[in-house]
Scaffold this active site. Structure first.
Site, PDB file in Angstrom:
ATOM      1  CD  GLU A  57      -3.059  -0.879   2.205  1.00 45.24           C
ATOM      2  OE1 GLU A  57      -3.067   0.104   3.217  1.00 45.24           O
ATOM      3  OE2 GLU A  57      -3.952  -1.906   2.019  1.00 45.24           O
ATOM      4  CB  CYS A  74       2.941   7.932   2.127  1.00 48.79           C
ATOM      5  SG  CYS A  74       3.190   7.021   3.832  1.00 48.79           S
ATOM      6  CB  CYS A  81       4.647  -3.210  11.162  1.00 48.43           C
ATOM      7  SG  CYS A  81       5.833  -2.276  12.159  1.00 48.43           S
ATOM      8  CB  CYS A  85       2.262   1.378  17.559  1.00 48.27           C
ATOM      9  SG  CYS A  85       4.262   1.615  17.158  1.00 48.27           S
ATOM     10  CB  CYS A  88      -0.412   1.477  14.259  1.00 48.37           C
ATOM     11  SG  CYS A  88       0.225   1.296  12.488  1.00 48.37           S
ATOM     12  N   GLY A 128       5.079  -0.505   7.798  1.00 47.36           N
ATOM     13  CA  GLY A 128       6.210  -0.909   8.235  1.00 47.36           C
ATOM     14  C   GLY A 128       7.149  -0.101   9.040  1.00 47.36           C
ATOM     15  CD  GLU A 129      10.894   1.680  12.330  1.00 40.67           C
ATOM     16  OE1 GLU A 129       9.967   2.217  12.557  1.00 40.67           O
ATOM     17  OE2 GLU A 129      11.918   2.033  12.711  1.00 40.67           O
ATOM     18  CB  SER A 160       8.849   8.138   9.417  1.00 45.70           C
ATOM     19  OG  SER A 160       8.102   7.841  10.736  1.00 45.70           O
ATOM     20  CB  SER A 184       6.535   7.466  15.000  1.00 48.09           C
ATOM     21  OG  SER A 184       4.897   7.376  15.475  1.00 48.09           O
ATOM     22  CG  LEU A 185       8.281  11.469  21.244  1.00 50.00           C
ATOM     23  CD1 LEU A 185       9.346  10.594  21.398  1.00 50.00           C
ATOM     24  CD2 LEU A 185       8.351  12.929  21.510  1.00 50.00           C
ATOM     25  CG  ASN A 186       3.219   8.857  18.384  1.00 54.00           C
ATOM     26  OD1 ASN A 186       2.808   9.780  17.510  1.00 54.00           O
ATOM     27  ND2 ASN A 186       3.412   7.575  17.840  1.00 54.00           N
ATOM     28  CG  ASN A 260      -5.825   9.961  10.635  1.00 49.94           C
ATOM     29  OD1 ASN A 260      -6.749  10.646  10.541  1.00 49.94           O
ATOM     30  ND2 ASN A 260      -4.730  10.081  10.273  1.00 49.94           N
ATOM     31  CB  CYS A 303      -0.715   9.462   9.703  1.00 52.65           C
ATOM     32  SG  CYS A 303       0.768   8.925  10.429  1.00 52.65           S
TER      33      CYS A 303
HETATM   34  S1  SF4 Z   1       3.073   3.034  13.847  1.00 50.10           S
HETATM   35 FE1  SF4 Z   1       4.705   2.247  12.330  1.00 50.10          FE
HETATM   36  S2  SF4 Z   1       6.191   1.142  13.805  1.00 50.10           S
HETATM   37 FE2  SF4 Z   1       4.443   1.192  14.968  1.00 50.10          FE
HETATM   38  S3  SF4 Z   1       3.090  -0.481  14.323  1.00 50.10           S
HETATM   39 FE3  SF4 Z   1       2.359   1.076  12.968  1.00 50.10          FE
HETATM   40  S4  SF4 Z   1       3.934   0.849  11.156  1.00 50.10           S
HETATM   41 FE4  SF4 Z   1       4.772  -0.374  12.919  1.00 50.10          FE
END
Ligand code: SF4
Length: 316
Positions: A57, A74, A81, A85, A88, A128-129, A160, A184-186, A260, A303
């Site tokens: 995607e 993007c 992943c 998180c 996500c 993905g990371e 990122s 990605s801190l959050n 989101n 996102c």
């Molecule tokens: S925010 Fe990024 S690192 Fe965390 S689960 Fe989603 S894709 Fe993976």
């Protein structure tokens, strides 16, 4: 949202050496076929199907003074992943597999060659990371940067990360001053961050701060700090003050992203007034901060919304 649009393109991935006038050998990757295109306003999510039956995607975001002048793409670096998180969508899939450099570059080729987009920026913020697949990510950046036909220099590419410190340091060691880093801190503290981002239990915020401080930012540049605002969890004014204190002294810019919701999410979208107040507290503290307008939410292209549970089920 408009209905899905099938693009009748059939191609296989191949690579071939081309003479790009550089010591680096650029390669051409023909994109996989596009199975689905979903549009929500000006945002376009498209899915390429791999030979092993999964979907990659990617999201095209219009940019420019008059939108649609050019696009930020993007891209995904993995299918699924493993980072878990809690907010996500991609995390719901688990990790299925890494993408190859061909498959990453192929997303750019598909956006340009099949969808006709003018891609100027590439951000590794899809599925993905990137630091968990860093060899392929570095190879794809190298190819995009060096190939004059693609013309996506490193200063227009952003990687990122969830906050994997060894990955940040490995990128830093390349001394690519103009490659942009986003984190990605959050969360403003370890308690909240560990609750929503499991990596924080292994690499807490103090360690992450040291890695950010070591990243070679170009003069006048900054590391982008992504902060997803979740109602009642991390969006209070005291959280903004705590965040500003954490970032003080670092060359950073905070990108505030109203949440989101993923499918079956336990979290809520913040109030508009809360988002405005959070940004104001940061700016009053001298912290550069802007907010990302929510685009693509209806197409699950915003996102944190990429990924399909169907892919997970297909693997089972
Ligand atoms: S925010 Fe990024 S690192 Fe965390 S689960 Fe989603 S894709 Fe993976």
């Amino acid at each position: 949202m408009s209905p899905d649009t099938s693009i009748p393109i059939v191609a296989t991935t191949r690579t071939a050496g081309v003479n790009c006038g550089s010591a680096h050998e650029a390669r051409v990757a023909e994109p996989f076929p596009i199975a689905r295109v979903v549009r929500d306003g000006d945002v376009t999510k498209f899915c390429q199907v791999t030979p092993d039956g999964y979907e990659i995607e990617s999201v095209l975001i219009p940019m420019g003074a008059r939108e649609n002048t050019w696009h930020t793409l993007c891209v995904s670096s993995q299918i699924g992943c493993k980072r878990g998180c809690t907010f996500c969508q991609t995390a719901q899939m688990g990790l299925i597999r890494n993408l190859t450099a061909d498959e990453i570059v192929g997303q750019v080729e598909a956006a340009r060659g099949v969808l006709g987009a003018t891609v100027r920026n590439v951000v590794f913020m899809g599925m993905g990371e990137p630091m968990d697949n860093l060899d392929a990510v570095i190879e794809s950046i190298t190819r995009l940067h060096h190939d004059p036909a693609r013309q996506i220099p490193r200063r227009r590419i952003t990687v990122s990360t969830v906050g994997r410190c060894d990955g940040i340091r490995r990128l830093a060691a390349l001394r690519w001053r103009r490659l942009n880093l986003a984190v990605s801190l959050n969360a403003p503290n370890d308690t909240i961050r560990s609750q929503i981002m499991p990596i924080n239990r292994v690499e807490p915020m103090a360690e992450l701060r040291r890695a950010i401080a070591e990243y070679p930012v170009r003069a006048g540049g900054h590391v982008l700090i992504e902060y997803v605002l979740i109602r009642g969890l991390n969006d209070a004014s005291e959280h903004a003050r705590e965040l500003a204190a954490y970032l003080r002294g670092l060359p950073t810019c905070v990108n505030l992203i109203p949440y989101n919701p993923r499918q079956n999410s336990p979290y809520d979208v913040p109030d508009e007034e809360t988002v405005v107040a959070f940004q104001q507290v940061l700016m009053n503290a001298g912290q550069l901060a802007f907010r990302r307008n929510t685009k693509g939410r209806a197409a699950m292209a915003a996102c944190g919304q990429l990924g399909t549970l169907a892919a997970r089920r297909r693997q089972a």
